[in-house]
Design a protein around this motif. Structure first.
Motif, PDB file in Angstrom:
ATOM      1  N   LEU A   1      -1.057 -14.924  22.090  1.00 23.98           N
ATOM      2  CA  LEU A   1      -2.113 -15.913  22.320  1.00 23.98           C
ATOM      3  C   LEU A   1      -1.523 -17.308  22.432  1.00 23.98           C
ATOM      4  N   GLN A   2      -0.569 -17.637  21.580  1.00 22.11           N
ATOM      5  CA  GLN A   2       0.080 -18.945  21.655  1.00 22.11           C
ATOM      6  C   GLN A   2       0.765 -19.135  23.006  1.00 22.11           C
ATOM      7  N   SER A   3       1.380 -18.085  23.513  1.00 23.95           N
ATOM      8  CA  SER A   3       2.020 -18.157  24.833  1.00 23.95           C
ATOM      9  C   SER A   3       0.975 -18.370  25.923  1.00 23.95           C
ATOM     10  N   LEU A   4      -0.139 -17.650  25.831  1.00 24.51           N
ATOM     11  CA  LEU A   4      -1.220 -17.810  26.813  1.00 24.51           C
ATOM     12  C   LEU A   4      -1.793 -19.225  26.779  1.00 24.51           C
ATOM     13  N   LEU A   5      -1.962 -19.770  25.591  1.00 19.62           N
ATOM     14  CA  LEU A   5      -2.495 -21.130  25.468  1.00 19.62           C
ATOM     15  C   LEU A   5      -1.561 -22.140  26.113  1.00 19.62           C
ATOM     16  N   LYS A   6      -0.269 -21.975  25.898  1.00 20.00           N
ATOM     17  CA  LYS A   6       0.713 -22.878  26.518  1.00 20.00           C
ATOM     18  C   LYS A   6       0.693 -22.731  28.036  1.00 20.00           C
ATOM     19  N   LEU A   7       0.583 -21.488  28.508  1.00 24.98           N
ATOM     20  CA  LEU A   7       0.546 -21.238  29.942  1.00 24.98           C
ATOM     21  C   LEU A   7      -0.686 -21.880  30.573  1.00 24.98           C
ATOM     22  N   GLU A   8      -1.844 -21.707  29.957  1.00 22.63           N
ATOM     23  CA  GLU A   8      -3.071 -22.302  30.471  1.00 22.63           C
ATOM     24  C   GLU A   8      -3.004 -23.822  30.441  1.00 22.63           C
ATOM     25  N   GLU A   9      -2.379 -24.371  29.406  1.00 23.30           N
ATOM     26  CA  GLU A   9      -2.244 -25.815  29.303  1.00 23.30           C
ATOM     27  C   GLU A   9      -1.382 -26.360  30.436  1.00 23.30           C
ATOM     28  N   SER A  10      -0.317 -25.645  30.764  1.00 17.38           N
ATOM     29  CA  SER A  10       0.554 -26.099  31.847  1.00 17.38           C
ATOM     30  C   SER A  10      -0.152 -25.999  33.194  1.00 17.38           C
ATOM     31  N   LYS A  11      -1.039 -25.028  33.347  1.00 17.10           N
ATOM     32  CA  LYS A  11      -1.816 -24.914  34.580  1.00 17.10           C
ATOM     33  C   LYS A  11      -2.781 -26.082  34.723  1.00 17.10           C
TER      34      LYS A  11
ATOM     35  N   ASP B   1     -13.106 -13.461  31.933  1.00 15.81           N
ATOM     36  CA  ASP B   1     -11.922 -14.132  32.444  1.00 15.81           C
ATOM     37  C   ASP B   1     -11.186 -14.843  31.305  1.00 15.81           C
ATOM     38  N   LYS B   2      -9.874 -14.635  31.214  1.00 11.39           N
ATOM     39  CA  LYS B   2      -9.118 -15.198  30.098  1.00 11.39           C
ATOM     40  C   LYS B   2      -9.178 -16.717  30.066  1.00 11.39           C
ATOM     41  N   SER B   3      -9.214 -17.358  31.218  1.00 13.04           N
ATOM     42  CA  SER B   3      -9.268 -18.823  31.220  1.00 13.04           C
ATOM     43  C   SER B   3     -10.590 -19.326  30.652  1.00 13.04           C
ATOM     44  N   LYS B   4     -11.668 -18.573  30.846  1.00 17.01           N
ATOM     45  CA  LYS B   4     -12.961 -18.965  30.276  1.00 17.01           C
ATOM     46  C   LYS B   4     -12.953 -18.806  28.764  1.00 17.01           C
ATOM     47  N   VAL B   5     -12.314 -17.749  28.278  1.00 17.59           N
ATOM     48  CA  VAL B   5     -12.209 -17.529  26.833  1.00 17.59           C
ATOM     49  C   VAL B   5     -11.381 -18.644  26.206  1.00 17.59           C
TER      50      VAL B   5
END
Length: 53
Positions: free
Chosen positions: A31-41, A2-6
Motif C-alpha cells: 500500500l505504501q508503494s501504491l501511495l507513492k506511485l499515485e502521488e508521483s502520477k 478503481d484503485k485511484s479512487k480508493v
C-alpha cells in the motif's frame, strides 16, 4: 473499484490506511508503494480539457 479512487478517498480522510489496504487487497508495504506511485502520477499535471468546443 478503481484503485485511484480508493486512494483518493483515503487521502481525503474517508478511509483509514487499514481500510484502504483491505479494499485494495494489499499489505501495508504494498500500500505504501501504491501511495507513492499515485502521488508521483499526480505531480504530473493532467492535460486541460475543453468543454463544449
Amino acid at each position: 473499484m478503481d484503485k485511484s479512487k480508493v486512494i483518493a478517498a483515503y487521502r481525503r480522510g474517508f478511509l483509514t490506511v487499514r481500510e484502504c489496504g483491505q479494499i485494495l487487497g494489499v499489505e501495508e508495504l504494498q500500500l505504501q508503494s501504491l501511495l507513492k506511485l499515485e502521488e508521483s502520477k499526480q505531480t504530473v499535471a493532467p492535460a486541460q480539457r475543453k468543454i463544449g468546443s
